[in-house]
Write an enzyme that holds these catalytic residues in place. Structure first.
Site, short mmCIF file in Angstrom:
data_model
loop_
_atom_site.label_atom_id
_atom_site.label_comp_id
_atom_site.label_asym_id
_atom_site.label_seq_id
_atom_site.Cartn_x
_atom_site.Cartn_y
_atom_site.Cartn_z
N GLU A 131 -34.51 -8.45 12.78
CA GLU A 131 -35.57 -7.60 13.54
C GLU A 131 -34.60 -7.26 14.57
OE1 GLU A 131 -35.13 -4.58 13.46
OE2 GLU A 131 -36.81 -3.62 12.96
N ASP A 132 -33.88 -5.81 15.04
CA ASP A 132 -33.60 -6.45 16.67
C ASP A 132 -34.41 -6.17 17.96
OD1 ASP A 132 -33.65 -3.73 16.20
OD2 ASP A 132 -32.50 -2.83 16.74
N ILE A 133 -35.39 -5.37 17.82
CA ILE A 133 -36.27 -5.29 18.50
C ILE A 133 -37.75 -5.52 18.23
CG2 ILE A 133 -35.55 -3.23 18.72
CD1 ILE A 133 -35.86 -4.15 22.41
N ASP B 79 -40.87 -2.51 19.49
CA ASP B 79 -41.95 -2.23 19.97
C ASP B 79 -43.30 -1.91 20.54
OD1 ASP B 79 -41.89 -0.15 22.34
OD2 ASP B 79 -40.63 0.96 21.80
N GLY C 20 -44.21 -1.86 17.18
CA GLY C 20 -44.69 -3.38 16.01
C GLY C 20 -44.72 -1.80 14.72
N THR D 8 -42.52 -0.15 12.72
CA THR D 8 -41.67 -0.62 11.97
C THR D 8 -41.96 -1.82 11.43
OG1 THR D 8 -40.25 1.00 13.80
CG2 THR D 8 -38.81 -0.60 11.37
N LYS E 48 -40.62 -6.00 23.23
CA LYS E 48 -40.95 -5.56 24.13
C LYS E 48 -42.25 -5.41 24.31
CE LYS E 48 -38.29 -1.17 24.62
NZ LYS E 48 -38.32 -0.07 24.58
N PHE F 276 -35.63 0.95 27.41
CA PHE F 276 -35.14 1.41 26.70
C PHE F 276 -33.24 0.30 26.68
CE2 PHE F 276 -32.09 3.52 23.72
CZ PHE F 276 -32.74 3.23 22.98
N VAL F 277 -33.35 -1.13 25.87
CA VAL F 277 -32.39 -1.16 26.16
C VAL F 277 -31.21 -1.34 25.16
CG1 VAL F 277 -33.82 -3.31 27.44
CG2 VAL F 277 -33.31 -3.73 24.44
N ARG G 289 -23.24 0.02 20.99
CA ARG G 289 -23.29 -1.04 19.56
C ARG G 289 -22.14 -1.92 19.93
NH1 ARG G 289 -27.09 -0.03 16.02
NH2 ARG G 289 -27.13 2.56 15.34
P1 5GP Z 1 -41.05 -0.18 16.67
O1 5GP Z 1 -41.26 0.64 15.74
O2 5GP Z 1 -41.74 -1.09 17.28
O3 5GP Z 1 -41.56 0.54 17.89
O4 5GP Z 1 -39.76 0.36 16.91
C1 5GP Z 1 -38.65 -0.62 16.51
C2 5GP Z 1 -37.33 -0.36 17.06
O5 5GP Z 1 -37.24 1.28 17.33
C3 5GP Z 1 -36.33 -1.19 16.61
O6 5GP Z 1 -35.88 -1.71 15.30
C4 5GP Z 1 -34.95 -0.26 16.94
O7 5GP Z 1 -34.54 -0.35 15.92
C5 5GP Z 1 -35.61 0.62 17.99
N1 5GP Z 1 -35.93 0.85 19.07
C6 5GP Z 1 -37.34 0.48 20.08
N2 5GP Z 1 -36.89 -0.04 20.87
C7 5GP Z 1 -35.44 -0.34 21.34
C8 5GP Z 1 -34.67 -0.26 22.12
O8 5GP Z 1 -35.32 -0.64 23.26
N3 5GP Z 1 -33.64 0.06 22.26
C9 5GP Z 1 -32.98 0.53 21.36
N4 5GP Z 1 -31.87 1.01 21.45
N5 5GP Z 1 -33.98 0.87 20.01
C10 5GP Z 1 -34.76 0.18 20.08
MG MG Z 2 -34.46 -2.28 14.59
MG MG Z 3 -31.63 2.04 16.40
#
Ligand code: 5GP
Ligand code: MG
Ligand code: MG
Length: 202
Positions: free
Chosen positions: A118-120, A122, A124, A126, A150, A171-172, A184
């Site tokens: 996974e990339d990130i 946030d 949690g 997802t 994050k 937000f990155v 991207r």
């Molecule tokens: P979560 O479900 O953990 O809140 O969010 C996960 C998904 O939200 C990440 O896999 C990503 O695709 C997107 N996301 C969360 N924070 C960021 C951010 O700072 N930048 C970008 N580009 N995508 C984010």
């Molecule tokens: Mg992602």
């Molecule tokens: Mg995205």
């Protein structure tokens, strides 16, 4: 780091506040993550890339992993899967997680060691949803590697097995992370500017 210190595509020159993690530092950290994952692996690995954001991370991680040996000195057979997970609109989580998975590929997870890339992470949400979904297909194990984690009070406290960098609650973009599909094509991980947010808002 100031944006002026790095090569930035000219079309984004006004759209970034600063570089948070440079491409060179990302590459070094990805190499190390591959070593940690290899050491913990004992069986063939199904590496599951969460599209689109993790695509470049996934490619670099696999490039490293295929050259490495596990704790018993054996190379690790790798196979690849690709999953789409989308939860963001502009810079806010929509709260809705959209996954696209083929049943046929999912059934191949049975008895295998899964590595979700996974990339990130946030909030949690997802990852919790995705891990839950994939466990229904009875893999032998599931591990998660996220390039970024994050630090946010919106977190559900989910922590991946491997993390590249813990970052502040910003937000990155870049290194395949997007803002409405833009950025991207930026090599570094950077913080978007107010100008950038306006320029690419939907
Ligand atoms: P979560 O479900 O953990 O809140 O969010 C996960 C998904 O939200 C990440 O896999 C990503 O695709 C997107 N996301 C969360 N924070 C960021 C951010 O700072 N930048 C970008 N580009 N995508 C984010
Ligand atoms: Mg992602
Ligand atoms: Mg995205």
């Amino acid at each position: 780091h100031p944006v002026e210190h790095f090569v930035i595509p000219p079309h984004y020159s006004k759209d970034l506040d600063r570089v948070l993690v440079s491409h060179g530092l990302i590459r070094d950290r990805v190499e190390k993550l591959a070593h940690l994952i290899a050491k913990d692996s004992s069986k063939p690995l199904v590496a599951c890339c969460v599209l689109k954001g993790a695509h470049v991370f996934f490619a670099q991680l696999m490039e490293n992993l295929k050259k490495l040996k596990n704790a018993e000195g054996k190379s690790i057979p790798l196979s690849f899967e690709f999953i789409k997970a989308k939860s963001y609109e502009n810079d806010k989580s929509s709260g809705q997680i959209k996954l696209s998975l083929s049943e046929e590929d999912l059934k191949s997870f049975k008895g295998k060691d899964l590595l979700i890339v996974e990339d990130i992470v946030d909030t949690g949400r997802t990852m919790v949803a995705l891990v839950e979904r994939l466990k229904q297909y009875e893999p032998a194990s599931v591990r998660v590697v996220s390039l970024l984690l994050k630090k946010t009070d919106r977190s559900n406290r989910y922590v991946p097995d491997y993390v590249g960098f813990a970052i502040p609650d910003l937000f990155v973009v870049g290194y395949c992370l997007d803002y409405n599909e833009y950025f991207r094509d930026l090599d570094h991980i950077a913080v978007i500017s107010e100008h950038g947010k306006k320029a690419y808002a939907v």
